[in-house]
Scaffold this motif. Structure first.
Motif, PDB file in Angstrom:
ATOM      1  N   TRP A   1       0.870  -1.351  -0.131  1.00  0.00           N
ATOM      2  CA  TRP A   1       0.002  -0.086  -0.085  1.00  0.00           C
ATOM      3  C   TRP A   1       0.856   0.912   0.033  1.00  0.00           C
ATOM      4  O   TRP A   1       0.262   2.290  -0.613  1.00  0.00           O
ATOM      5  N   LEU A   2       2.043   1.158   0.729  1.00  0.00           N
ATOM      6  CA  LEU A   2       2.868   2.337   0.793  1.00  0.00           C
ATOM      7  C   LEU A   2       3.036   3.062  -0.683  1.00  0.00           C
ATOM      8  O   LEU A   2       3.123   4.387  -0.578  1.00  0.00           O
ATOM      9  N   ASN A   3       3.640   2.384  -1.839  1.00  0.00           N
ATOM     10  CA  ASN A   3       3.637   2.919  -3.018  1.00  0.00           C
ATOM     11  C   ASN A   3       3.022   2.531  -4.112  1.00  0.00           C
ATOM     12  O   ASN A   3       3.028   2.697  -5.184  1.00  0.00           O
ATOM     13  N   ARG A   4       1.552   2.197  -3.737  1.00  0.00           N
ATOM     14  CA  ARG A   4       0.635   1.775  -4.507  1.00  0.00           C
ATOM     15  C   ARG A   4       0.171   2.931  -5.434  1.00  0.00           C
ATOM     16  O   ARG A   4      -0.119   4.048  -4.879  1.00  0.00           O
ATOM     17  N   GLN A   5       0.204   2.617  -6.800  1.00  0.00           N
ATOM     18  CA  GLN A   5      -0.441   3.713  -7.395  1.00  0.00           C
ATOM     19  C   GLN A   5      -1.948   3.638  -7.788  1.00  0.00           C
ATOM     20  O   GLN A   5      -2.320   2.606  -8.409  1.00  0.00           O
ATOM     21  N   TRP A   6      -2.611   4.581  -7.621  1.00  0.00           N
ATOM     22  CA  TRP A   6      -4.111   4.418  -7.943  1.00  0.00           C
ATOM     23  C   TRP A   6      -4.865   5.193  -8.922  1.00  0.00           C
ATOM     24  O   TRP A   6      -4.438   6.509  -9.205  1.00  0.00           O
ATOM     25  N   GLY A   7      -5.918   4.639  -9.285  1.00  0.00           N
ATOM     26  CA  GLY A   7      -6.737   5.442 -10.344  1.00  0.00           C
ATOM     27  C   GLY A   7      -6.067   5.758 -11.375  1.00  0.00           C
ATOM     28  O   GLY A   7      -5.118   5.302 -11.958  1.00  0.00           O
ATOM     29  N   PRO A   8      -6.948   6.507 -12.193  1.00  0.00           N
ATOM     30  CA  PRO A   8      -6.607   6.861 -13.535  1.00  0.00           C
ATOM     31  C   PRO A   8      -5.101   7.764 -13.846  1.00  0.00           C
ATOM     32  O   PRO A   8      -4.456   7.701 -14.589  1.00  0.00           O
ATOM     33  N   GLU A   9      -5.018   8.460 -12.782  1.00  0.00           N
ATOM     34  CA  GLU A   9      -3.783   9.113 -12.582  1.00  0.00           C
ATOM     35  C   GLU A   9      -2.736   8.404 -12.131  1.00  0.00           C
ATOM     36  O   GLU A   9      -1.381   8.869 -12.435  1.00  0.00           O
ATOM     37  N   ALA A  10      -2.841   7.180 -11.543  1.00  0.00           N
ATOM     38  CA  ALA A  10      -1.865   6.572 -11.037  1.00  0.00           C
ATOM     39  C   ALA A  10      -0.902   7.373 -10.028  1.00  0.00           C
ATOM     40  O   ALA A  10       0.339   7.349  -9.992  1.00  0.00           O
ATOM     41  N   THR A  11      -1.444   8.014  -9.172  1.00  0.00           N
ATOM     42  CA  THR A  11      -0.952   8.708  -8.108  1.00  0.00           C
ATOM     43  C   THR A  11      -0.719   7.852  -6.960  1.00  0.00           C
ATOM     44  O   THR A  11      -1.379   6.879  -6.668  1.00  0.00           O
ATOM     45  N   THR A  12       0.559   7.939  -6.321  1.00  0.00           N
ATOM     46  CA  THR A  12       0.822   7.451  -5.078  1.00  0.00           C
ATOM     47  C   THR A  12       0.344   7.979  -3.907  1.00  0.00           C
ATOM     48  O   THR A  12      -0.224   9.231  -3.855  1.00  0.00           O
ATOM     49  N   PRO A  13       0.363   7.372  -2.652  1.00  0.00           N
ATOM     50  CA  PRO A  13      -0.043   8.263  -1.342  1.00  0.00           C
ATOM     51  C   PRO A  13       0.510   9.353  -1.213  1.00  0.00           C
ATOM     52  O   PRO A  13       0.061  10.424  -0.699  1.00  0.00           O
TER      53      PRO A  13
ATOM     54  N   ASP B   1       8.640   5.777  -1.921  1.00  0.00           N
ATOM     55  CA  ASP B   1       9.577   5.871  -3.081  1.00  0.00           C
ATOM     56  C   ASP B   1       9.075   7.194  -3.538  1.00  0.00           C
ATOM     57  O   ASP B   1       8.034   7.742  -3.963  1.00  0.00           O
ATOM     58  N   LEU B   2      10.168   8.294  -3.447  1.00  0.00           N
ATOM     59  CA  LEU B   2      10.268   9.534  -4.008  1.00  0.00           C
ATOM     60  C   LEU B   2      10.229   9.760  -5.618  1.00  0.00           C
ATOM     61  O   LEU B   2      10.237  10.769  -5.909  1.00  0.00           O
ATOM     62  N   THR B   3      10.710   8.597  -6.244  1.00  0.00           N
ATOM     63  CA  THR B   3      10.938   8.457  -7.591  1.00  0.00           C
ATOM     64  C   THR B   3       9.699   8.148  -8.520  1.00  0.00           C
ATOM     65  O   THR B   3       9.849   8.379  -9.826  1.00  0.00           O
ATOM     66  N   LEU B   4       8.693   7.797  -8.102  1.00  0.00           N
ATOM     67  CA  LEU B   4       7.590   7.167  -8.802  1.00  0.00           C
ATOM     68  C   LEU B   4       6.761   8.565  -9.492  1.00  0.00           C
ATOM     69  O   LEU B   4       6.545   9.628  -8.910  1.00  0.00           O
ATOM     70  N   ARG B   5       6.372   8.187 -10.820  1.00  0.00           N
ATOM     71  CA  ARG B   5       5.784   9.286 -11.323  1.00  0.00           C
ATOM     72  C   ARG B   5       4.377   9.114 -11.542  1.00  0.00           C
ATOM     73  O   ARG B   5       3.938   7.751 -11.952  1.00  0.00           O
ATOM     74  N   ASP B   6       3.505  10.026 -11.658  1.00  0.00           N
ATOM     75  CA  ASP B   6       2.057   9.671 -12.131  1.00  0.00           C
ATOM     76  C   ASP B   6       1.737   9.556 -13.388  1.00  0.00           C
ATOM     77  O   ASP B   6       2.754   9.989 -14.159  1.00  0.00           O
ATOM     78  N   ALA B   7       0.535   9.191 -13.805  1.00  0.00           N
ATOM     79  CA  ALA B   7       0.335   8.788 -15.111  1.00  0.00           C
ATOM     80  C   ALA B   7      -0.083   9.896 -16.259  1.00  0.00           C
ATOM     81  O   ALA B   7      -0.076   9.840 -17.280  1.00  0.00           O
ATOM     82  N   GLN B   8      -0.467  10.992 -15.486  1.00  0.00           N
ATOM     83  CA  GLN B   8      -1.150  12.016 -16.139  1.00  0.00           C
ATOM     84  C   GLN B   8      -0.049  13.435 -16.726  1.00  0.00           C
ATOM     85  O   GLN B   8       0.022  13.657 -17.508  1.00  0.00           O
ATOM     86  N   TRP B   9       0.582  13.652 -15.362  1.00  0.00           N
ATOM     87  CA  TRP B   9       1.631  14.884 -15.519  1.00  0.00           C
ATOM     88  C   TRP B   9       3.087  14.152 -15.550  1.00  0.00           C
ATOM     89  O   TRP B   9       3.699  15.024 -15.882  1.00  0.00           O
ATOM     90  N   HIS B  10       3.074  12.979 -15.353  1.00  0.00           N
ATOM     91  CA  HIS B  10       4.590  12.443 -15.406  1.00  0.00           C
ATOM     92  C   HIS B  10       5.434  13.041 -14.309  1.00  0.00           C
ATOM     93  O   HIS B  10       6.664  13.276 -14.555  1.00  0.00           O
ATOM     94  N   GLY B  11       4.958  13.232 -13.400  1.00  0.00           N
ATOM     95  CA  GLY B  11       5.766  14.241 -12.027  1.00  0.00           C
ATOM     96  C   GLY B  11       5.986  13.229 -10.894  1.00  0.00           C
ATOM     97  O   GLY B  11       5.135  12.683 -10.614  1.00  0.00           O
ATOM     98  N   ARG B  12       6.760  13.450 -10.143  1.00  0.00           N
ATOM     99  CA  ARG B  12       7.318  12.921  -9.176  1.00  0.00           C
ATOM    100  C   ARG B  12       6.853  13.783  -7.945  1.00  0.00           C
ATOM    101  O   ARG B  12       6.407  15.143  -8.291  1.00  0.00           O
ATOM    102  N   PRO B  13       6.733  13.353  -6.703  1.00  0.00           N
ATOM    103  CA  PRO B  13       5.995  14.161  -5.704  1.00  0.00           C
ATOM    104  C   PRO B  13       6.786  15.300  -5.557  1.00  0.00           C
ATOM    105  O   PRO B  13       6.067  16.467  -5.409  1.00  0.00           O
ATOM    106  N   LEU B  14       8.071  15.619  -5.618  1.00  0.00           N
ATOM    107  CA  LEU B  14       8.649  16.696  -5.531  1.00  0.00           C
ATOM    108  C   LEU B  14       8.281  17.663  -6.556  1.00  0.00           C
ATOM    109  O   LEU B  14       8.072  19.064  -6.281  1.00  0.00           O
ATOM    110  N   GLU B  15       8.089  17.250  -7.835  1.00  0.00           N
ATOM    111  CA  GLU B  15       7.793  18.025  -8.964  1.00  0.00           C
ATOM    112  C   GLU B  15       6.420  18.584  -8.670  1.00  0.00           C
ATOM    113  O   GLU B  15       5.787  19.745  -9.144  1.00  0.00           O
ATOM    114  N   TRP B  16       5.365  17.783  -8.145  1.00  0.00           N
ATOM    115  CA  TRP B  16       4.113  18.125  -7.839  1.00  0.00           C
ATOM    116  C   TRP B  16       4.219  19.240  -6.874  1.00  0.00           C
ATOM    117  O   TRP B  16       3.312  20.285  -6.962  1.00  0.00           O
ATOM    118  N   ALA B  17       4.919  19.211  -5.637  1.00  0.00           N
ATOM    119  CA  ALA B  17       5.090  20.181  -4.574  1.00  0.00           C
ATOM    120  C   ALA B  17       5.423  21.584  -5.248  1.00  0.00           C
ATOM    121  O   ALA B  17       4.947  22.556  -4.912  1.00  0.00           O
TER     122      ALA B  17
END
Length: 375
Positions: free
Chosen positions: A309-321, A343-359
Motif C-alpha cells: 500500500w505504501l507505494n501503490r499507484q491508484w486510479g486513472p492518474e496512477a498517483t501514489t499516497p 518511493d520519491l521517484t515514482l511518477r504519476d500517469a497524467q503529468w509524469h511528475g514525481r512528488p517533488l515536482e508536484w510540490a
C-alpha cells in the motif's frame, strides 16, 4: 447539462435521463465526452461518476456588457489579428500548439464561421505571426457565436487560446477585444464566457465580472463505447448513498469502481465513513490517502508499513499516497509517508511528475523542502 461534441441536453440529471443521453452519444462518432453543468450539481456528480465519468475542470462563468468603451489592444509581438477565412484552413490545421484547436474540427468550424448564409452568427478570429513574405503560423484563436434570449442578443466567446510559446505578449487580450467588437457591431449587448484560472486574470482586466462557477465531467471514449455493467453502477451508487445493505461483500475486493477510483476512495469522496469501515471489514485494498482524510489514522499507520500500500499507484492518474498527500497540502501525512520509506521517484500517469515536482508545481514550498531533504 450538455454532453458531447454533438450537444445532447440532459435534463433533469436523473439516472434514466443520463443513461438515455449517453446511449445516444454512443451511436454518434463522438470520442471522448465533456459534460457541462452551469452550476455545481451533486446529484449529477454522483450518477455520472457511477457511470464512469471522471472529474473535469471547474469553469468560471464571466460576462461583460458592451456599452462601455473597449481599450485599444497592445501586442508585444509582430502579430496580426484578423477574421479567419477559408484561406487560413491549412495554417489552422498546423496550429497544434494552440489550445482548443482540433484538426478534425477545423473544417467544420471554418464552414460555419465563413459561410455566406445570412444571418451570420459565428466568427473565428485568429492571430498570425507576420513575416516579410506572406503570413506566418497561427498562434492564437478565438470564436464568437451570437444567440438571442428574450429579444436580447448575447455573444458567447469560445475556445480562446494562445500558443504557450506566444503567451504573455497581449495576444489573448487582443483577440478578446476583437471578438467583443464583432459582437457589439452585430447587436450584442454583452459577451459571456467561461474562464480558466490564467484566463480569468486577462478577462478581469477587460472588465469581465464573475457570474458563478460550473462543473464538468470527462468520459473517456473507451468507457462510452464499453459502458460499465449495471452491477458496477448500482454498487457505486450504493457506496455513494451509504446503502450498505445493497452491497455485496465481493465489491470490497474490486480494484476500482466505474470512475477508476478504489471503493474506499469513492466512499471517501461522498464522506461515507461507515461504508469505508464495512469495506475494511471485508478486506478492501487500503488506499492510504482517503483513509487518512476520513480519520482512519491507526489503519494508515499499519498500511504505511506494508509495501503493498505504501507505494501503490491508484486510479486513472496512477498517483501514489505521497502524490495525494502533496496535492492535499497535508504535511503530517507527507512526513509520515517519508518516514515509512515512500518511493520519491515514482511518477504519476497524467503529468509524469514525481512528488517533488508536484510540490513545486502546486506552490507547496514547505513540502518540497521536506521531500528534497529526504532524497
Amino acid at each position: 447539462m450538455l454532453a458531447g461534441s454533438h450537444g445532447v441536453a440532459i435534463a433533469p440529471p436523473e439516472p434514466r435521463a443520463i443513461d438515455i443521453g449517453l446511449d445516444w452519444l454512443g451511436t454518434t462518432i463522438s470520442t471522448d465526452v465533456l459534460i457541462w453543468s452551469a452550476a455545481s450539481n451533486a446529484v449529477a456528480d454522483l450518477h455520472l461518476l457511477a457511470r464512469g465519468c471522471r472529474d473535469g475542470f471547474r469553469p468560471r462563468w464571466m460576462w461583460r456588457t458592451l456599452d462601455s468603451p473597449l481599450p485599444a489592444p497592445r501586442i508585444d509581438a509582430d502579430v496580426s489579428i484578423a477574421l479567419a477565412t477559408v484561406r487560413d484552413r491549412d495554417a489552422l490545421l498546423l496550429a497544434r500548439d494552440v489550445p482548443y484547436v482540433s484538426p478534425n474540427q477545423v473544417p467544420g468550424i471554418l464552414k460555419i464561421a465563413t459561410g455566406p448564409e445570412p444571418p451570420r452568427r459565428t466568427w473565428m478570429v485568429i492571430a498570425r505571426q507576420r513575416r516579410r513574405f506572406g503570413d506566418g503560423p497561427v498562434v492564437g484563436v478565438g470564436i464568437i457565436h451570437l444567440t438571442s434570449d428574450s429579444g436580447e442578443t448575447i455573444g458567447g466567446l469560445y475556445n480562446l487560446g494562445v500558443d504557450p510559446a506566444w503567451q504573455g505578449k497581449g495576444i489573448g487580450t487582443a483577440l478578446t477585444i476583437a471578438i467583443c467588437r464583432i459582437a457589439r457591431d452585430h447587436g450584442a449587448s454583452r459577451v459571456a464566457l467561461n474562464a480558466t484560472p490564467s484566463g480569468e486574470r486577462v478577462y478581469r482586466q477587460l472588465d469581465f465580472a464573475v457570474a458563478g462557477d460550473g462543473q464538468t465531467w470527462y468520459l473517456p471514449g473507451s468507457v462510452l463505447r464499453d459502458r460499465p455493467p449495471r452491477e458496477a453502477i448500482d454498487a457505486a451508487e450504493a457506496i455513494a448513498h451509504g446503502d450498505i445493505a445493497r452491497l455485496d461483500p465481493a465489491v470490497a475486493r474490486w480494484e476500482r469502481v466505474p470512475n477508476g477510483e478504489s471503493p474506499i476512495r469513492f466512499a471517501a469522496r461522498f464522506e461515507q465513513r461507515e461504508v469505508i469501515q464495512w469495506l475494511l471489514d471485508h478486506h478492501a485494498d487500503q488506499d492510504i490517502a482517503p483513509l487518512w482524510s476520513m480519520g482512519f489514522r491507526e489503519k494508515v499507520t499499519h498500511a504505511a508499513n506494508d509495501d503493498r500500500w505504501l507505494n501503490r499507484q491508484w486510479g486513472p492518474e496512477a498517483t501514489t499516497p505521497l502524490h495525494d498527500a502533496v496535492r492535499a497540502n497535508d504535511q503530517d501525512l507527507v512526513e509520515r509517508l517519508i518516514a515509512a520509506g515512500a518511493d520519491l521517484t515514482l511518477r504519476d500517469a497524467q503529468w509524469h511528475g514525481r512528488p517533488l515536482e508536484w510540490a513545486n508545481a502546486l506552490g507547496h514550498s514547505d513540502l518540497a523542502k521536506l521531500i528534497q531533504e529526504a532524497m
